[in-house]
Write an enzyme that holds these catalytic residues in place. Sequence first.
Site, PDB file in Angstrom:
ATOM      1  N   GLU A  26      53.245  20.694  11.991  1.00  0.00           N
ATOM      2  CA  GLU A  26      54.533  21.306  12.312  1.00  0.00           C
ATOM      3  C   GLU A  26      55.577  20.218  12.551  1.00  0.00           C
ATOM      4  O   GLU A  26      55.249  19.039  12.705  1.00  0.00           O
ATOM      5  CB  GLU A  26      54.368  22.193  13.559  1.00  0.00           C
ATOM      6  CG  GLU A  26      55.611  22.946  14.016  1.00  0.00           C
ATOM      7  CD  GLU A  26      56.193  23.875  12.974  1.00  0.00           C
ATOM      8  OE1 GLU A  26      56.761  23.352  11.985  1.00  0.00           O
ATOM      9  OE2 GLU A  26      56.112  25.106  13.148  1.00  0.00           O
ATOM     10  N   HIS A  82      49.566  29.855  10.648  1.00  0.00           N
ATOM     11  CA  HIS A  82      48.569  30.130  11.680  1.00  0.00           C
ATOM     12  C   HIS A  82      48.878  31.428  12.416  1.00  0.00           C
ATOM     13  O   HIS A  82      50.025  31.895  12.465  1.00  0.00           O
ATOM     14  CB  HIS A  82      48.496  28.979  12.679  1.00  0.00           C
ATOM     15  CG  HIS A  82      49.789  28.772  13.430  1.00  0.00           C
ATOM     16  ND1 HIS A  82      50.187  29.591  14.471  1.00  0.00           N
ATOM     17  CD2 HIS A  82      50.771  27.857  13.281  1.00  0.00           C
ATOM     18  CE1 HIS A  82      51.347  29.188  14.932  1.00  0.00           C
ATOM     19  NE2 HIS A  82      51.735  28.137  14.228  1.00  0.00           N
TER      20      HIS A  82
END
Length: 321
Positions: free
Chosen positions: A210, A102
Site C-alpha cells: 500500500e 484485501h
Amino acid sequence: MATNPSKLDVIDSKLSSEDTEGYKLRKREYDSTLNEHWEFEVVPDVFKQSLNSTDETSFNYLDENFGILHSWDDIITKLNTLNKNIEDKTKTQYKLLFLSRHGQGYHNLAHAKYGNDAWNDYWSKLNGDGKIVWGPDPLLTDLGKSQAKENSEFWKQQLRNNKNKNQDLIKPTAFFVSPLSRSIDTLIGTWGDIIDIKAIKPLIQDNLRETAGVHTCDKRSSRTIIAQKYESKGFVIEPGFVEEDVYFKPDYRETVGEQSLRIYKQFQFLFNGYPNDEVISITSHSGTIRAQLLVLGHRSFAVGTGGIIPVFVKATKVEKK
C-alpha cells in the site's frame, strides 16, 4: 457480505491531474534510463468496469459475474488467439489480470469509525485507540475473513460451471501479493482450498504494498516475521527483500506518482519474467489498485474491501531509438 465501494473507497480511488502528471513525469525519467520497456493498454469492450458508463458506486462484481461483457469462452478464446498469433512474446503479450483488494482490516474499520479527515489528520498516525489495533500491519476483521471466503466460493462456482470448457482456464497460473499480512491472508482465504499454494508459490513483493508512510497500518512486518508466518505455507519472498521496512517514513507519505512508478516497475518485472502466464492474480490494496489502473491505462474505479477487478491488458515492448 461483499461490499460495494464505500464513500471512502470512492474518495481514495480518485486521481487528480497532479497525480497523473506526477506519474507521467517520473515514468519518462525512468524510461530514459532503460534500453527497452513495456507500454500497457487495456483491451476495450471486455469488462464493464472499463466502460465510462458503469457506475462504480453501485457495481458489485459478484452480482455482475466479474463484469464480463461476453462469455468466458469468448474472452479466453480471444486471449489465447491473440497470444498464439504473436510472433515474438518478447515484443507483445496479452494477459488477463485479476486485481484483488484485501478484505476488511482493522484499519478500514477505524477509518470508517472516525471519518476521512480525522483519520488522515490524527488517528492514522497512531497504532490504535485503545479498542481497535490497526498498526503496524493490521489483521483482517471477521468481515474481512468472510469476504475472502465469499470470493473463494465465487471462484469455485466460476470454475465448476462448464469446467471442461474455458471457465476452467480463467484460473490464474501465477500469483503475486503484497507483503502486508491482510493481503497474504486474503489470498490464503480465497485460494487456499482451490489451489496448492505450496506448488504455486505466490511471490511476495514490496512493490505491491500500500501507499507507504505516515499511516501506521501501511508499515509492514519484518522479513523474519513474514517468513515465519508464510514461507511454510508455500509463499516465496522476493530476492532483495530487506529485514526492516525501509520504505515507511513516519513524516512523509508517498505520492500517487511515486507509488505508480513502483507499480510500473512491478509490471515490467511481470511481463519480462512471466511471458507464458496468461492469467495472473495480484492481491494488494486500494491505493495499489488505483496505481495499477493508472499504469495500465484503465479508468479509475473504486474497489471495496475484498473486491476484485479484472483487466484485459495488451503490453508492447518499446526500444530506445
